[in-house]
Design a protein around this motif. Structure first.
Motif, PDB file in Angstrom:
ATOM      1  N   PHE A  75     114.038  25.458  97.390  1.00 15.32           N
ATOM      2  CA  PHE A  75     113.976  24.989  95.470  1.00 15.32           C
ATOM      3  C   PHE A  75     115.229  25.029  95.694  1.00 15.32           C
ATOM      4  CE2 PHE A  75     112.771  24.556  91.436  1.00 15.32           C
ATOM      5  CZ  PHE A  75     111.616  24.209  91.232  1.00 15.32           C
ATOM      6  N   GLN A  76     115.801  25.982  95.608  1.00  9.89           N
ATOM      7  CA  GLN A  76     117.548  26.009  95.605  1.00  9.89           C
ATOM      8  C   GLN A  76     118.388  24.761  96.213  1.00  9.89           C
ATOM      9  OE1 GLN A  76     120.149  29.431  95.875  1.00  9.89           O
ATOM     10  NE2 GLN A  76     120.774  28.495  94.410  1.00  9.89           N
ATOM     11  N   GLN A  77     117.937  24.585  97.744  1.00  8.55           N
ATOM     12  CA  GLN A  77     118.358  23.302  98.177  1.00  8.55           C
ATOM     13  C   GLN A  77     117.559  21.826  97.454  1.00  8.55           C
ATOM     14  OE1 GLN A  77     120.425  22.826 100.748  1.00  8.55           O
ATOM     15  NE2 GLN A  77     120.726  20.813 100.093  1.00  8.55           N
ATOM     16  N   ALA A  78     116.741  21.526  96.507  1.00 10.64           N
ATOM     17  CA  ALA A  78     116.358  20.778  95.943  1.00 10.64           C
ATOM     18  C   ALA A  78     116.769  20.153  94.990  1.00 10.64           C
ATOM     19  CB  ALA A  78     114.491  20.956  95.335  1.00 10.64           C
ATOM     20  N   LEU A  79     117.207  21.667  93.797  1.00 11.98           N
ATOM     21  CA  LEU A  79     118.274  21.794  92.977  1.00 11.98           C
ATOM     22  C   LEU A  79     119.549  21.022  93.385  1.00 11.98           C
ATOM     23  CD1 LEU A  79     117.072  25.108  90.900  1.00 11.98           C
ATOM     24  CD2 LEU A  79     116.991  23.258  90.357  1.00 11.98           C
ATOM     25  N   LEU A  80     120.345  21.583  94.298  1.00  9.65           N
ATOM     26  CA  LEU A  80     121.656  20.887  95.191  1.00  9.65           C
ATOM     27  C   LEU A  80     121.057  19.572  95.173  1.00  9.65           C
ATOM     28  CD1 LEU A  80     122.266  23.707  97.526  1.00  9.65           C
ATOM     29  CD2 LEU A  80     123.614  23.281  95.271  1.00  9.65           C
ATOM     30  N   VAL A  81     119.740  19.440  95.493  1.00 12.08           N
ATOM     31  CA  VAL A  81     120.560  17.231  95.762  1.00 12.08           C
ATOM     32  C   VAL A  81     120.360  16.614  94.389  1.00 12.08           C
ATOM     33  CG1 VAL A  81     118.018  15.901  96.847  1.00 12.08           C
ATOM     34  CG2 VAL A  81     118.638  17.438  98.392  1.00 12.08           C
ATOM     35  N   ILE A  82     118.991  17.207  93.137  1.00 12.47           N
ATOM     36  CA  ILE A  82     118.889  16.580  91.930  1.00 12.47           C
ATOM     37  C   ILE A  82     120.494  16.726  91.125  1.00 12.47           C
ATOM     38  CG2 ILE A  82     118.236  17.608  89.463  1.00 12.47           C
ATOM     39  CD1 ILE A  82     116.001  16.046  91.969  1.00 12.47           C
ATOM     40  N   ALA A  83     121.312  17.711  91.382  1.00 12.68           N
ATOM     41  CA  ALA A  83     123.117  18.276  91.224  1.00 12.68           C
ATOM     42  C   ALA A  83     123.530  16.697  91.633  1.00 12.68           C
ATOM     43  CB  ALA A  83     123.608  19.406  91.404  1.00 12.68           C
ATOM     44  N   GLN A  84     123.377  17.034  92.604  1.00 14.28           N
ATOM     45  CA  GLN A  84     124.315  15.482  93.471  1.00 14.28           C
ATOM     46  C   GLN A  84     124.239  14.518  92.831  1.00 14.28           C
ATOM     47  OE1 GLN A  84     123.812  15.591  97.572  1.00 14.28           O
ATOM     48  NE2 GLN A  84     125.485  15.043  98.155  1.00 14.28           N
TER      49      GLN A  84
ATOM     50  N   ASP B 150     126.720  16.019  89.194  1.00 14.60           N
ATOM     51  CA  ASP B 150     127.051  17.526  89.421  1.00 14.60           C
ATOM     52  C   ASP B 150     127.329  18.265  90.197  1.00 14.60           C
ATOM     53  OD1 ASP B 150     126.882  17.184  86.575  1.00 14.60           O
ATOM     54  OD2 ASP B 150     124.472  17.483  86.589  1.00 14.60           O
ATOM     55  N   LYS B 151     127.451  19.640  89.991  1.00 13.51           N
ATOM     56  CA  LYS B 151     127.200  20.435  91.021  1.00 13.51           C
ATOM     57  C   LYS B 151     127.378  21.446  90.619  1.00 13.51           C
ATOM     58  CE  LYS B 151     131.775  22.055  93.971  1.00 13.51           C
ATOM     59  NZ  LYS B 151     131.057  21.516  95.272  1.00 13.51           N
ATOM     60  N   LEU B 152     126.550  22.563  91.156  1.00 22.43           N
ATOM     61  CA  LEU B 152     125.358  23.704  90.781  1.00 22.43           C
ATOM     62  C   LEU B 152     126.999  24.949  91.242  1.00 22.43           C
ATOM     63  CD1 LEU B 152     122.150  23.853  92.360  1.00 22.43           C
ATOM     64  CD2 LEU B 152     123.059  23.029  90.612  1.00 22.43           C
ATOM     65  N   ASP B 153     127.052  26.132  90.042  1.00 20.32           N
ATOM     66  CA  ASP B 153     127.712  26.457  90.393  1.00 20.32           C
ATOM     67  C   ASP B 153     127.273  27.786  91.652  1.00 20.32           C
ATOM     68  OD1 ASP B 153     128.472  30.086  90.019  1.00 20.32           O
ATOM     69  OD2 ASP B 153     128.672  29.382  87.764  1.00 20.32           O
TER      70      ASP B 153
ATOM     71  N   ASP C  40     117.842  30.132  87.760  1.00 21.04           N
ATOM     72  CA  ASP C  40     118.909  30.812  86.756  1.00 21.04           C
ATOM     73  C   ASP C  40     120.881  29.779  87.185  1.00 21.04           C
ATOM     74  OD1 ASP C  40     121.787  31.193  85.020  1.00 21.04           O
ATOM     75  OD2 ASP C  40     121.500  34.156  85.298  1.00 21.04           O
ATOM     76  N   LEU C  41     121.124  28.963  86.831  1.00 20.17           N
ATOM     77  CA  LEU C  41     121.711  27.951  87.060  1.00 20.17           C
ATOM     78  C   LEU C  41     123.319  28.500  86.525  1.00 20.17           C
ATOM     79  CD1 LEU C  41     120.064  24.255  86.373  1.00 20.17           C
ATOM     80  CD2 LEU C  41     120.079  25.894  89.058  1.00 20.17           C
ATOM     81  N   LYS C  42     123.080  29.273  85.357  1.00 15.10           N
ATOM     82  CA  LYS C  42     124.883  30.443  85.465  1.00 15.10           C
ATOM     83  C   LYS C  42     124.839  28.753  84.453  1.00 15.10           C
ATOM     84  CE  LYS C  42     123.877  33.484  88.214  1.00 15.10           C
ATOM     85  NZ  LYS C  42     123.492  34.429  87.828  1.00 15.10           N
TER      86      LYS C  42
ATOM     87  N   VAL D  25     112.571  30.333  83.483  1.00 13.96           N
ATOM     88  CA  VAL D  25     114.198  29.281  83.421  1.00 13.96           C
ATOM     89  C   VAL D  25     114.771  30.860  83.087  1.00 13.96           C
ATOM     90  CG1 VAL D  25     116.218  28.546  82.643  1.00 13.96           C
ATOM     91  CG2 VAL D  25     113.682  27.289  83.294  1.00 13.96           C
ATOM     92  N   GLN D  26     115.718  31.995  83.595  1.00 14.15           N
ATOM     93  CA  GLN D  26     116.510  32.388  82.958  1.00 14.15           C
ATOM     94  C   GLN D  26     115.021  33.428  82.975  1.00 14.15           C
ATOM     95  OE1 GLN D  26     119.645  31.383  80.879  1.00 14.15           O
ATOM     96  NE2 GLN D  26     121.189  31.604  82.152  1.00 14.15           N
ATOM     97  N   GLY D  27     114.504  34.375  83.234  1.00 16.24           N
ATOM     98  CA  GLY D  27     112.793  34.756  83.282  1.00 16.24           C
ATOM     99  C   GLY D  27     112.040  34.464  81.732  1.00 16.24           C
TER     100      GLY D  27
END
Length: 163
Positions: A61-70, A74-77, A104-106, A140-142
């Protein structure tokens, strides 16, 4: 109609002895003692299928978020976290799994984070593979975010990108 499916990778692993046995991947990288979860009477120091599923889902799922940000420029923290809890439950004579993803995308505001999480849920191979088969709660953040029934049920959207 011609299929556009393209196999990218196949992982192979072998289990011996079920929940109280051993698993080993074909590469040998995964080579683990298995046990019923400690809280259910299993031994300490061994893993279980739910723990392995949770680790895989969180990473994917984190990799999917990286793809969406790219895709959005955008760039993930680097401190971005995806936590996944996988629950084993019994219902009647059968057993099942459910998952909770807490993201939590920070660096992004709540609305943008929710949008990115929803987009990632559409393309993440674990989300696509479990859609319609198990309950997946997104947080998202709990804090639980609403998920439309079609986001958790039915056939996966065509044209998704493997993350």
């Amino acid at each position: 109609m011609e299929s556009t499916k393209k196999n990218l990778y196949t992982a192979d692993a072998t289990a011996v002895g079920g929940r109280s046995g051993h698993v080993r991947s074909a590469t040998g990288v995964v080579d683990l003692e298995m046990s019923v979860p400690e809280g259910l009477g299993g031994k300490k120091g061994a893993t279980n299928p739910e723990e392995l599923f949770a680790a895989g889902y969180a990473s994917c799922f984190q990799q999917a978020l990286l793809v969406i940000a790219q895709r959005a420029g955008d760039k993930l923290d680097p401190a971005t976290e995806v936590k996944c809890g996988v629950t084993l439950f019994q219902e009647g004579e059968g057993y099942g799994l459910s998952a909770v993803l807490d993201i939590d995308l920070k660096a992004f505001d709540r609305d943008k984070t929710i949008d990115m999480v929803r987009q990632a849920h559409k393309i993440c191979p674990y989300s696509v593979g479990t859609r319609g088969n198990m309950e997946v709660e997104l947080k998202v953040q709990g804090e639980t975010i609403p998920v439309a029934p079609e986001e958790n049920a039915g056939v996966a959207e065509k044209g998704g990108v493997a993350a």
